[in-house]
Design a protein around this motif. Structure first.
Motif, PDB file in Angstrom:
ATOM      1  N   SER A 196       0.804  -1.213   0.000  1.00 52.40           N
ATOM      2  CA  SER A 196       0.000   0.000   0.000  1.00 52.40           C
ATOM      3  C   SER A 196       0.835   1.259   0.000  1.00 52.40           C
ATOM      4  CB  SER A 196      -0.966   0.000   1.173  1.00 52.40           C
ATOM      5  OG  SER A 196      -1.952  -0.978   0.946  1.00 52.40           O
ATOM      6  N   HIS A 197       2.103   1.171   0.467  1.00 55.38           N
ATOM      7  CA  HIS A 197       2.870   2.385   0.230  1.00 55.38           C
ATOM      8  C   HIS A 197       3.185   2.575  -1.252  1.00 55.38           C
ATOM      9  CE1 HIS A 197       4.742   6.072   0.818  1.00 55.38           C
ATOM     10  NE2 HIS A 197       5.570   5.666  -0.108  1.00 55.38           N
ATOM     11  N   PRO A 198       3.784   1.586  -1.935  1.00 53.98           N
ATOM     12  CA  PRO A 198       3.918   1.762  -3.384  1.00 53.98           C
ATOM     13  C   PRO A 198       2.590   2.139  -4.036  1.00 53.98           C
ATOM     14  CG  PRO A 198       5.151  -0.153  -2.698  1.00 53.98           C
ATOM     15  CD  PRO A 198       4.420   0.331  -1.480  1.00 53.98           C
ATOM     16  N   GLY A 201       7.821   1.094   6.116  1.00 54.01           N
ATOM     17  CA  GLY A 201       7.839   1.130   7.573  1.00 54.01           C
ATOM     18  C   GLY A 201       7.435   2.458   8.175  1.00 54.01           C
ATOM     19  N   HIS A 202       7.332   3.525   7.342  1.00 52.15           N
ATOM     20  CA  HIS A 202       6.937   4.803   7.945  1.00 52.15           C
ATOM     21  C   HIS A 202       5.477   4.803   8.381  1.00 52.15           C
ATOM     22  CE1 HIS A 202       6.208   6.253   3.580  1.00 52.15           C
ATOM     23  NE2 HIS A 202       5.100   5.779   4.063  1.00 52.15           N
ATOM     24  N   HIS A 203       4.741   3.764   8.018  1.00 51.77           N
ATOM     25  CA  HIS A 203       3.373   3.662   8.522  1.00 51.77           C
ATOM     26  C   HIS A 203       3.337   2.976   9.881  1.00 51.77           C
ATOM     27  CE1 HIS A 203       1.506   5.012   4.783  1.00 51.77           C
ATOM     28  NE2 HIS A 203       2.522   4.406   4.199  1.00 51.77           N
ATOM     29  N   MET A 204       4.513   2.540  10.310  1.00 50.27           N
ATOM     30  CA  MET A 204       4.539   1.685  11.489  1.00 50.27           C
ATOM     31  C   MET A 204       5.497   2.196  12.554  1.00 50.27           C
ATOM     32  SD  MET A 204       4.655  -1.646   9.142  1.00 50.27           S
ATOM     33  CE  MET A 204       4.792  -2.734  10.525  1.00 50.27           C
TER      34      MET A 204
HETATM   35 CU   LIG Z   1       3.537   5.395   2.885  1.00 54.01          CU
END
Ligand SMILES: [Cu+2]
Ligand code: HEM
Lengths: 536, 223
Positions: free
Chosen positions: A257-259, A306-309
């Motif tokens: 989901s980041h890509p 990982g910036h979502h976490m």
């Molecule tokens: Cu992201």
């Protein structure tokens, strides 16, 4: 079909008649229009939900009526989930590639169609089937997990996780098939003389997006399947009660989901590149830099999930590495920004409605991007995580970015798609409403977030009331703007005057064929001898 | 898509060049690239689940060892041989088509389908035996009844059923596709000038085979 010769006046719209001919068409242009109709429909549904959410937040629940339209937190969560899921999976992800990409990629490179026309049609059916599955959940067992389906809640909640997740899986297949089709088309079907470095930047953007779709979506697919298996058979991989790891789900989910957020934004950047150079009447500044920065963004986007976490309990080292890598995405993005601005500089800029949307994109995307870099800073994110600051950030990027570009692209290519012009003054007015309304809606959310208002809450303390009121009023302005836009399209379709062949004086290939284009795109195969933007 | 169905000298229908391609070569190259790209997505999909496997194997090495021991490696080994053989017959069928030996090619395809069926039968016996013992995935595994040493042995079976189940589904899809090829082969659609679909499905089948070659040691042997 080939027996039907393209005699004069024939175009892809009147080439064959009847609903059935549309439902079985393999013409990329018709498929593009089918996506357009369906995506607009989903946008309407998602939009109504957004308005309801905002209405609920107009006042604290203690206030009579309006503060309580959605009755309680459960209903709010459901509407929030459908709003997010519909907007992401059915509007923004397919949006530009499936509508404008399908329609214009072959025209841009002088091909007769995409490489696999039948698969192209199949991918529309996949999209519709997946969407039907997802929306079906609404009618018997609503889902309330948020569009991210985080475990373990999504395993425990009694709602229709499995069906919803399968819907997303099938829509993912549609996305993969479209991406695959585009890659092969770009590799194999370019007209003579159309080298990779003579392709319009929109094609480069679609190409980079397609690579992302191909590499990221399978990971989401398996994640969703495992989630479904977890719910049905309790396999234990994501379930902490069985020794599994819910954070693994987050890793898997965001690895796609980041890509995916770049699947949403790179095509928009492609559209904006076309608009800026066309309406500045100037060769785009730094063609290769823009082209390759799309690939660069695509590459880096795989290493930043990982910036979502940051607050999920992953190790501090991981947090620091992800923080650093995330900021790297800013580099190729800034390259694009500077090139666009450099193109505008000393260009003969004309402010037609598509260009207004492109400039709106630059402005809103800049805010969305800068706040994104802020959120990439680990300590700042720990503070802002799951507040309205994040909500404002991703709406600036996704709506202010992608949707603005989609609207601009719509207006820009409308004359080519339908051979008709639209009402320019209403089109500009629609921009004004959307642009102002957007800022009125979402800017206050930055402040709310900084003040500490959490996201996904259906009620709040009185201190947040005024800014929420402003925000809700902004959503009505956006509504007005989009209704105007709809009117412009319908009015243009019904009785717009005949469009000149090349109303904006563009140089790319699609403007050299008839409007609307014939079934086979070009009367004779074009031979390309120069780059796409030979203005001056 | 327009097609012209002229007949070649040796009585086969000529290659169908879809109207948006210039010639058969362009069509062939595009098709082949498309298939390979699709295979990339398949490999990534299984790749992700292997990552999950690796992570939990690292966390619970003993539990995975117990799980691997409870599987019957002989069954898995026979299945490996069956699949490798089927890949071989599939490859043969392409080469036979290229030599216009339609009949033999059809035989080779039928053998491949048969191998697929054998594979699925063995899987069926394995699964039903496991169910019989109460070795269900995750929360359905009754640790006390099974007498498992590790409380979350169910997770091992979660992986086992997910990985082999997804793989089995691919085998079934592959069998369906090869049946479709078989019908078309008998109809005389493929010949020395046109065999793209055979090659495409062949590549799919090889990849499914290859994935099993990874799954077998990971699930049955590594412990
Ligand atoms: Cu992201
Ligand atoms: C056009 C006007 C729109 C308005 C007024 C609006 C409003 C909202 C609101 C109030 C929320 C709930 C935030 C929360 O409680 O945490 C939300 C969430 C969200 N919206 Fe929108 N939205 C709009 C358009 C869009 C569009 C076009 C997209 C497409 C990408 C989108 C994507 C999302 C997502 C992904 C979420 C998060 C859902 C979740 O966290 O589960 N929104 N929106």
């Amino acid at each position: 079909m080939a027996t039907k010769s393209a005699h004069h006046g024939d175009n892809y719209i009147n080439f064959e008649k009847g609903l059935w001919s549309w439902l079985t068409t393999v013409d990329h242009k018709r498929i593009g229009l089918m996506y357009m109709a369906t995506v607009m429909f989903f946008f309407l549904i998602g939009g109504i939900m957004a308005l309801l959410l905002r209405l609920e937040l107009f006042a604290p629940n203690a206030a009579a009526n309006v503060g309580n339209v959605l009755k309680n937190g459960d209903v709010y969560n459901q509407v929030l989930t459908y709003h997010g899921a519909i907007m992401v999976f059915m509007v923004i992800v397919p949006g530009i590639p499936a509508i404008l990409g399908n329609f214009f990629l072959p025209l841009h490179i002088g091909a007769k169609d995409v490489a696999f026309p039948k698969i192209n049609l199949a991918s529309w059916y996949c999209f519709m089937a997946g969407a039907a599955l997802a929306i079906a959940t609404f009618f018997f067992k609503k889902i309330d997990t948020g569009w991210t389906f985080y475990t373990p809640y999504s395993i425990r909640t009694g709602t229709a996780t499995v069906l919803m997740v399968l819907g997303a899986f099938v829509m993912g297949m549609s996305s993969v098939l479209t991406g695959l089709n585009f890659i092969v088309t770009v590799h194999k079907l370019r007209a003579p003389g159309m080298t990779m470095h003579r392709m319009p930047l929109f094609v480069w953007a679609l190409y980079s997006t397609a690579i992302l779709q191909l590499l990221a979506t399978p990971v989401l697919a398996i994640t969703l399947l495992l989630l479904a298996a977890e719910k049905l058979f309790g396999v234990g991989i994501f379930d902490p009660a069985l020794g599994g790891d819910p954070v693994l789900f987050q890793h898997f989910f965001w690895f796609y989901s980041h890509p995916a957020v770049y699947i949403m934004i790179i095509p928009a950047m492609g559209v904006v590149s076309e608009l800026i150079t066309t309406f500045s009447k100037k060769v785009i500044f730094g063609y290769t830099a823009i082209a390759y920065s799309s690939l660069g963004i695509a590459a880096v986007s795989f290493f930043v999930w990982g910036h979502h976490m940051f607050v999920s309990g992953q190790s501090a080292t991981a947090g620091i590495i992800f923080s650093f890598l995330t900021m790297l995405v800013g580099v190729p993005t800034a390259i694009k920004m500077f090139n666009w601005v450099a193109t505008l500089y000393k260009g003969s800029v004309s402010f037609d409605s598509p260009m207004l949307f492109a400039l709106g994109f630059l402005f809103l995307f800049a805010i969305g991007g800068v706040t994104g870099i802020m959120l990439a800073v680990l300590p700042i994110d720990v503070h802002f995580h799951d507040t309205y600051f994040v909500v404002a950030h991703f709406h600036y990027v996704m709506v202010g970015g992608t949707l603005m570009a989609l609207m601009g692209g719509f207006y820009y290519w409308f004359p080519k798609m339908f051979g008709k012009m639209f009402n320019e003054s209403i089109a500009r007015l629609s921009f004004v409403f959307i642009f102002i309304g957007f800022n009125v809606t979402f800017f206050p959310q930055f402040i709310l977030g900084a003040m500490g208002m959490p996201r996904r809450y259906f009620d709040y303390i009185p201190a947040y009331e005024n800014l929420n009121k402003i925000s809700t009023i902004g959503s009505w302005l956006i509504l007005t703007g989009f209704l105007m836009g709809l009117w412009v399209i319908v009015q243009g379709l019904r009785n717009g005057p005949k469009a000149p062949l090349n109303p904006w004086g563009s140089k790319t290939l699609e403007w050299q064929t008839a409007s609307p284009p014939p079934h086979d795109n070009f009367a004779v195969e074009p031979i390309v001898t120069a780059g796409p933007y030979e203005y001056r | 898509m327009s097609t012209d169905s002229t007949t070649t000298a040796n009585g086969f229908r000529a290659a169908h060049v879809s109207h948006h391609f210039k010639d058969a070569t362009q069509e062939y190259d595009s098709g082949k690239q498309g298939i390979w790209l699709f295979m990339v997505t398949e490999i990534l999909m299984f790749g992700a689940i292997l990552v999950g496997y690796a992570i939990f194997h690292h966390i619970y090495p003993d539990m995975f060892e117990e799980g691997a021991k409870s599987l019957d490696w002989k069954m898995g080994f026979i299945n490996t041989l069956v699949l490798i053989f089927s890949s071989f017959t599939m490859a043969i069928s392409i080469s036979l088509i290229q030599q216009n030996k339609t009949k033999q090619a059809a035989m080779a395809m039928a053998t491949t389908i048969l191998c697929g069926a054998v594979f699925m039968c063995i899987k069926y016996f394995e699964y039903s035996h496991k169910f019989h013992l109460g070795l269900y995935p995750g929360r359905f595994l009754d640790v006390a009844k099974v007498g498992a040493e590790h409380a979350n042995l169910g997770m091992y079976y979660g992986f086992y059923y997910c990985m082999t189940g997804l793989h089995g589904l691919h085998v079934l899809i592959g069998m369906g596709l090869i049946t479709w090829l078989l019908i078309r082969t008998i109809r005389g659609d493929f010949h020395s000038q046109y065999w793209l679909p055979v090659e495409g499905v062949g590549i799919f089948w090889h990849i499914v085979d290859l994935i099993w070659i990874f799954l077998f040691p990971l699930l049955y042997l590594v412990g």
